[in-house]
Design a protein around this motif. Structure first.
Motif, PDB file in Angstrom:
ATOM      1  N   GLU A   1      88.225  -6.703 -71.287  1.00  9.68           N
ATOM      2  CA  GLU A   1      89.546  -6.251 -71.735  1.00  9.68           C
ATOM      3  C   GLU A   1      90.334  -7.409 -72.334  1.00  9.68           C
ATOM      4  O   GLU A   1      91.001  -7.264 -73.380  1.00  9.68           O
ATOM      5  N   LEU A   2      90.231  -8.565 -71.703  1.00 13.72           N
ATOM      6  CA  LEU A   2      90.937  -9.747 -72.198  1.00 13.72           C
ATOM      7  C   LEU A   2      90.490 -10.110 -73.606  1.00 13.72           C
ATOM      8  O   LEU A   2      91.323 -10.330 -74.506  1.00 13.72           O
ATOM      9  N   MET A   3      89.185 -10.157 -73.844  1.00  9.43           N
ATOM     10  CA  MET A   3      88.684 -10.539 -75.163  1.00  9.43           C
ATOM     11  C   MET A   3      89.016  -9.461 -76.204  1.00  9.43           C
ATOM     12  O   MET A   3      89.313  -9.782 -77.364  1.00  9.43           O
ATOM     13  N   THR A   4      88.936  -8.181 -75.794  1.00 10.38           N
ATOM     14  CA  THR A   4      89.264  -7.097 -76.731  1.00 10.38           C
ATOM     15  C   THR A   4      90.715  -7.182 -77.181  1.00 10.38           C
ATOM     16  O   THR A   4      91.030  -7.080 -78.378  1.00 10.38           O
ATOM     17  N   VAL A   5      91.614  -7.378 -76.233  1.00  9.39           N
ATOM     18  CA  VAL A   5      93.044  -7.472 -76.573  1.00  9.39           C
ATOM     19  C   VAL A   5      93.315  -8.698 -77.427  1.00  9.39           C
ATOM     20  O   VAL A   5      94.106  -8.647 -78.391  1.00  9.39           O
ATOM     21  N   HIS A   6      92.650  -9.803 -77.134  1.00 11.57           N
ATOM     22  CA  HIS A   6      92.880 -11.028 -77.902  1.00 11.57           C
ATOM     23  C   HIS A   6      92.427 -10.860 -79.356  1.00 11.57           C
ATOM     24  O   HIS A   6      93.132 -11.258 -80.294  1.00 11.57           O
ATOM     25  N   VAL A   7      91.239 -10.244 -79.544  1.00 11.10           N
ATOM     26  CA  VAL A   7      90.727 -10.058 -80.906  1.00 11.10           C
ATOM     27  C   VAL A   7      91.638  -9.122 -81.709  1.00 11.10           C
ATOM     28  O   VAL A   7      91.953  -9.380 -82.878  1.00 11.10           O
ATOM     29  N   THR A   8      92.065  -8.027 -81.092  1.00 11.71           N
ATOM     30  CA  THR A   8      92.928  -7.083 -81.819  1.00 11.71           C
ATOM     31  C   THR A   8      94.331  -7.659 -82.039  1.00 11.71           C
ATOM     32  O   THR A   8      94.990  -7.353 -83.039  1.00 11.71           O
ATOM     33  N   HIS A   9      94.774  -8.501 -81.113  1.00 13.53           N
ATOM     34  CA  HIS A   9      96.115  -9.063 -81.237  1.00 13.53           C
ATOM     35  C   HIS A   9      96.207 -10.065 -82.396  1.00 13.53           C
ATOM     36  O   HIS A   9      97.286 -10.262 -82.958  1.00 13.53           O
ATOM     37  N   ARG A  10      95.075 -10.677 -82.733  1.00 11.30           N
ATOM     38  CA  ARG A  10      95.105 -11.656 -83.831  1.00 11.30           C
ATOM     39  C   ARG A  10      95.264 -10.974 -85.190  1.00 11.30           C
ATOM     40  O   ARG A  10      95.649 -11.611 -86.160  1.00 11.30           O
ATOM     41  N   SER A  11      94.902  -9.699 -85.254  1.00  7.48           N
ATOM     42  CA  SER A  11      95.022  -8.969 -86.526  1.00  7.48           C
ATOM     43  C   SER A  11      96.353  -8.232 -86.569  1.00  7.48           C
ATOM     44  O   SER A  11      96.714  -7.519 -85.631  1.00  7.48           O
ATOM     45  N   GLU A  12      97.069  -8.421 -87.649  1.00 12.03           N
ATOM     46  CA  GLU A  12      98.383  -7.780 -87.784  1.00 12.03           C
ATOM     47  C   GLU A  12      98.238  -6.258 -87.815  1.00 12.03           C
ATOM     48  O   GLU A  12      99.094  -5.538 -87.324  1.00 12.03           O
ATOM     49  N   LEU A  13      97.143  -5.755 -88.410  1.00 12.15           N
ATOM     50  CA  LEU A  13      96.972  -4.315 -88.538  1.00 12.15           C
ATOM     51  C   LEU A  13      96.625  -3.654 -87.195  1.00 12.15           C
ATOM     52  O   LEU A  13      96.951  -2.482 -86.982  1.00 12.15           O
ATOM     53  N   ARG A  14      95.940  -4.412 -86.316  1.00 13.46           N
ATOM     54  CA  ARG A  14      95.490  -3.819 -85.058  1.00 13.46           C
ATOM     55  C   ARG A  14      96.236  -4.371 -83.852  1.00 13.46           C
ATOM     56  O   ARG A  14      95.807  -4.197 -82.719  1.00 13.46           O
ATOM     57  N   ARG A  15      97.338  -5.041 -84.068  1.00  8.71           N
ATOM     58  CA  ARG A  15      98.076  -5.630 -82.953  1.00  8.71           C
ATOM     59  C   ARG A  15      98.610  -4.545 -82.017  1.00  8.71           C
ATOM     60  O   ARG A  15      98.581  -4.706 -80.791  1.00  8.71           O
ATOM     61  N   ASP A  16      99.094  -3.438 -82.579  1.00 10.53           N
ATOM     62  CA  ASP A  16      99.603  -2.362 -81.730  1.00 10.53           C
ATOM     63  C   ASP A  16      98.503  -1.762 -80.851  1.00 10.53           C
ATOM     64  O   ASP A  16      98.755  -1.365 -79.708  1.00 10.53           O
ATOM     65  N   LEU A  17      97.270  -1.698 -81.412  1.00 11.17           N
ATOM     66  CA  LEU A  17      96.139  -1.193 -80.615  1.00 11.17           C
ATOM     67  C   LEU A  17      95.896  -2.081 -79.406  1.00 11.17           C
ATOM     68  O   LEU A  17      95.648  -1.603 -78.290  1.00 11.17           O
ATOM     69  N   GLY A  18      95.939  -3.398 -79.633  1.00 11.81           N
ATOM     70  CA  GLY A  18      95.744  -4.325 -78.522  1.00 11.81           C
ATOM     71  C   GLY A  18      96.802  -4.167 -77.452  1.00 11.81           C
ATOM     72  O   GLY A  18      96.507  -4.208 -76.240  1.00 11.81           O
ATOM     73  N   LEU A  19      98.034  -3.974 -77.841  1.00 13.71           N
ATOM     74  CA  LEU A  19      99.109  -3.797 -76.865  1.00 13.71           C
ATOM     75  C   LEU A  19      98.946  -2.499 -76.086  1.00 13.71           C
ATOM     76  O   LEU A  19      99.215  -2.447 -74.880  1.00 13.71           O
ATOM     77  N   ARG A  20      98.489  -1.426 -76.779  1.00 15.80           N
ATOM     78  CA  ARG A  20      98.256  -0.164 -76.067  1.00 15.80           C
ATOM     79  C   ARG A  20      97.116  -0.301 -75.054  1.00 15.80           C
ATOM     80  O   ARG A  20      97.190   0.231 -73.950  1.00 15.80           O
ATOM     81  N   ILE A  21      96.060  -1.004 -75.467  1.00 14.03           N
ATOM     82  CA  ILE A  21      94.944  -1.230 -74.532  1.00 14.03           C
ATOM     83  C   ILE A  21      95.435  -1.970 -73.295  1.00 14.03           C
ATOM     84  O   ILE A  21      95.069  -1.637 -72.160  1.00 14.03           O
ATOM     85  N   ARG A  22      96.283  -2.970 -73.506  1.00 20.32           N
ATOM     86  CA  ARG A  22      96.794  -3.739 -72.385  1.00 20.32           C
ATOM     87  C   ARG A  22      97.641  -2.861 -71.456  1.00 20.32           C
ATOM     88  O   ARG A  22      97.534  -2.962 -70.222  1.00 20.32           O
ATOM     89  N   ARG A  23      98.491  -2.004 -72.007  1.00 21.53           N
ATOM     90  CA  ARG A  23      99.334  -1.142 -71.176  1.00 21.53           C
ATOM     91  C   ARG A  23      98.481  -0.150 -70.370  1.00 21.53           C
ATOM     92  O   ARG A  23      98.736   0.079 -69.186  1.00 21.53           O
TER      93      ARG A  23
END
Length: 356
Positions: free
Chosen positions: A311-333
């Motif tokens: 989960e940590l690596m998935t959120v980090h990879v998505t968070h680095r991309s501006e287009l998928r940053r919201d996806l990373g935040l949803r995964i974290r929540r």
């Protein structure tokens, strides 16, 4: 010179003849020297087996080792039978019992077939009544092997078995009968038992028949000791630390997503701690070809600590991309409650499967 050589040859011939005669006569006397005393043979019963009453009184169970599937007992073994050849006319009230020693009369040869070590016999008592009734008792210490059912470990209950057969030579001549007078109860262990991990429940016995070669059978006495494990040690020393380690791995769900360094530190430290903990307690765990409850719990903890890293690596990879940053935040929540809920549900399934 020739005459002296001839006399020397004649002397050698007579010397060898005398030696051969001595050896031959000595060999001829061997069977007479080892003739067995009839009183050391089983009493005649007109072809019927000799009824031997058998009982066991457990003095103490000094150790139970589930890793090697062995246990050690200190016990009294009682035997009783009738040998009419030993009957005598009593000479008064003081002559109601006569004592014998090993080797003076016939005694049934019994063996504990699941013994892992030689039976150590410390004391023996052989008493004979005027009617020929023989009472035999021995104090013994022996280590035995028994099949443990450890699928519920460490919330298991075991049955320790002592299996007694007559020696194969005496097998067809002996028949067993239980001695109900030597009943044992677990209350005797409350004051001195050293088994901190086990609670002794009861002992029960039965007489069976065991098959032998040639389609024959022999009597079998089974003494079964029921014990239940006290599991508080594992709850405090194994389950609770593992739960805390898993909870610690979930701390990454509450760290700022951009703080990758601290998240990785927490996750990797937790994984290494769980692995080190598993190695530290591996010596106390039974080595079995099947999973026990504690094995399943360990595997579950490994998996959920690993999921925290994924989960940590998935959120980090998505968070680095501006287009998928919201996806990373949803995964974290979602991870903050979904992964703990899945952990609880998995624990319930494992408990039902192994303990239900």
């Amino acid at each position: 010179m020739r005459r002296g050589s001839g006399l020397f040859a004649v002397a050698i011939f007579f010397l060898l003849s005398a030696t051969f005669s001595t050896i031959t006569s000595g060999a001829a006397e061997i069977p007479t020297g080892i003739a067995t005393d009839p009183i050391l043979q089983p009493p005649p019963e007109d072809g019927k087996p000799i009824e031997v009453t058998i009982g066991m009184h457990i003095v103490n169970i000094s150790s139970i080792d589930e890793v090697s599937e062995q246990f050690e007992i200190d016990a009294y073994l009682f035997e009783g039978w009738v040998d009419k050849r030993l009957a005598y006319q009593s000479e008064g009230p003081q002559d109601q019992v006569r004592n014998y020693a090993i080797g003076q009369i016939w005694i049934p040869q019994l063996e504990m077939i699941n013994a892992a070590t030689r039976r150590q016999v410390d004391e023996v008592s052989i008493m004979v009544s005027p009617d020929g009734a023989v009472r035999y008792a021995e104090r013994l210490i022996v280590r035995l092997s028994s099949r443990f059912e450890l699928r519920r470990f460490p919330f298991d209950q075991q049955q320790l078995v002592v299996i007694i057969h007559p020696f194969r030579v005496d097998g067809p001549q002996v028949d067993f009968k239980l001695n109900d007078a030597s009943t044992w109860t677990a209350s005797e262990f409350k004051s001195y038992s050293s088994l901190a991990q086990w609670h002794l429940i009861s002992l029960h016995s039965e007489i069976l028949t065991a098959p032998t070669y040639g389609g024959l059978t022999m009597p079998e006495a089974r003494f079964e000791i029921d014990v239940k494990r006290r599991s508080m040690f594992y709850l405090w020393k194994v389950f609770l630390p593992l739960l805390l380690m898993v909870f610690l791995s979930w701390a990454v769900f509450w760290i700022e997503t951009s703080d990758l360094s601290n998240q990785i530190t927490v996750a990797v430290t937790t994984i290494l701690t769980v692995i080190a903990f598993a190695f530290a307690i591996s010596a106390t765990m039974p080595r079995l070809p099947y999973l026990t409850y504690i094995d399943a719990f360990f595997l579950e903890c490994y998996i959920f600590v690993f999921l925290a890293v994924v989960e940590l690596m998935t959120v980090h990879v998505t968070h680095r991309s501006e287009l998928r940053r919201d996806l990373g935040l949803r995964i974290r929540r979602y991870s903050r409650w979904a992964i703990p809920a899945a952990f609880v549900a998995t624990n319930v399934i494992i408990a039902v499967h192994f303990l239900g």
